[in-house]
Design an enzyme around this catalytic site. Sequence first.
Site, mmCIF file in Angstrom:
data_model
loop_
_atom_site.group_PDB
_atom_site.id
_atom_site.type_symbol
_atom_site.label_atom_id
_atom_site.label_comp_id
_atom_site.label_asym_id
_atom_site.label_seq_id
_atom_site.Cartn_x
_atom_site.Cartn_y
_atom_site.Cartn_z
ATOM 1 N N ASN A 157 2.239 1.455 4.370
ATOM 2 C CA ASN A 157 2.539 0.180 5.048
ATOM 3 C C ASN A 157 2.218 0.235 6.546
ATOM 4 O OD1 ASN A 157 5.438 -1.981 5.599
ATOM 5 N ND2 ASN A 157 3.371 -2.583 5.146
ATOM 6 N N CYS A 190 -1.551 0.771 7.374
ATOM 7 C CA CYS A 190 -2.990 0.478 7.493
ATOM 8 C C CYS A 190 -3.386 -0.770 6.707
ATOM 9 C CB CYS A 190 -3.836 1.667 7.015
ATOM 10 S SG CYS A 190 -3.615 3.164 7.991
ATOM 11 N N ARG A 191 -3.412 -0.678 5.369
ATOM 12 C CA ARG A 191 -3.984 -1.761 4.553
ATOM 13 C C ARG A 191 -3.062 -2.965 4.404
ATOM 14 N NH1 ARG A 191 -5.094 2.024 -0.423
ATOM 15 N NH2 ARG A 191 -3.232 2.970 0.546
ATOM 16 N N SER A 192 -1.801 -2.737 4.003
ATOM 17 C CA SER A 192 -0.974 -3.922 3.712
ATOM 18 C C SER A 192 -0.578 -4.715 4.962
ATOM 19 C CB SER A 192 0.232 -3.567 2.834
ATOM 20 O OG SER A 192 1.069 -2.616 3.425
ATOM 21 N N CYS A 230 0.869 -1.186 0.000
ATOM 22 C CA CYS A 230 0.000 0.000 0.000
ATOM 23 C C CYS A 230 0.903 1.232 0.000
ATOM 24 C CB CYS A 230 -0.985 -0.021 1.171
ATOM 25 S SG CYS A 230 -0.216 -0.032 2.810
ATOM 26 N N ASP A 253 -8.309 3.551 1.034
ATOM 27 C CA ASP A 253 -7.347 3.960 2.059
ATOM 28 C C ASP A 253 -8.115 4.540 3.248
ATOM 29 O OD1 ASP A 253 -5.400 5.073 3.607
ATOM 30 O OD2 ASP A 253 -4.438 6.192 1.985
#
Length: 161
Positions: free
Chosen positions: A20, A22-24, A17, A130
Amino acid sequence: MNQKNSTDKVLSVLVVCLGNICRSPAAQGILEDNINKQSLNINVDSAGTAAYHVGNSPDRRSISTLSLRGLDISQQQARQVKTSDFEYFDWILAMDKSNLKDLQSSCPASLSHKLALFSSFSGANEDVADPYYGADDGFERMADHLERLSQSFLDKIESEY
Ligand code: 4NP
């Protein structure tokens, strides 16, 4: 991928993301959990296209959202995508189209077949939104979305290897 159908091949996957945090990291935690439950031979790591948060723990909202689902991602540390990642990993999966574009601009053309939008394995062309600047419920939606996409990815990989 050139060892397709080999039973002892350990696949490696990098989820990417922007920051690095939140999402990934959440995608890594969810993939690792599904991989363990399904006894698959796949290693997962995560990274960001940007260096803003290098060395940091995941965002506390990602940690708590996954913790409520029984997953501990608190020990992950943010890092930035590096050139050797394009060689090392079999799959490099972008959370959104902007991340994919950034990866495409730094990946050698000979390795660009490793890049994909994470949602593409579910037949979609959608971003994992995001949640960083939004309200906490964005993290719940992110985790629900990642759980669906993780299973689609693993189903596809299992059918091909
Ligand atoms: P991520 O979210 O890409 O899912 O980790 C973000 C984290 C930090 C920032 C943007 C997105 N930031 O601008 O600092």
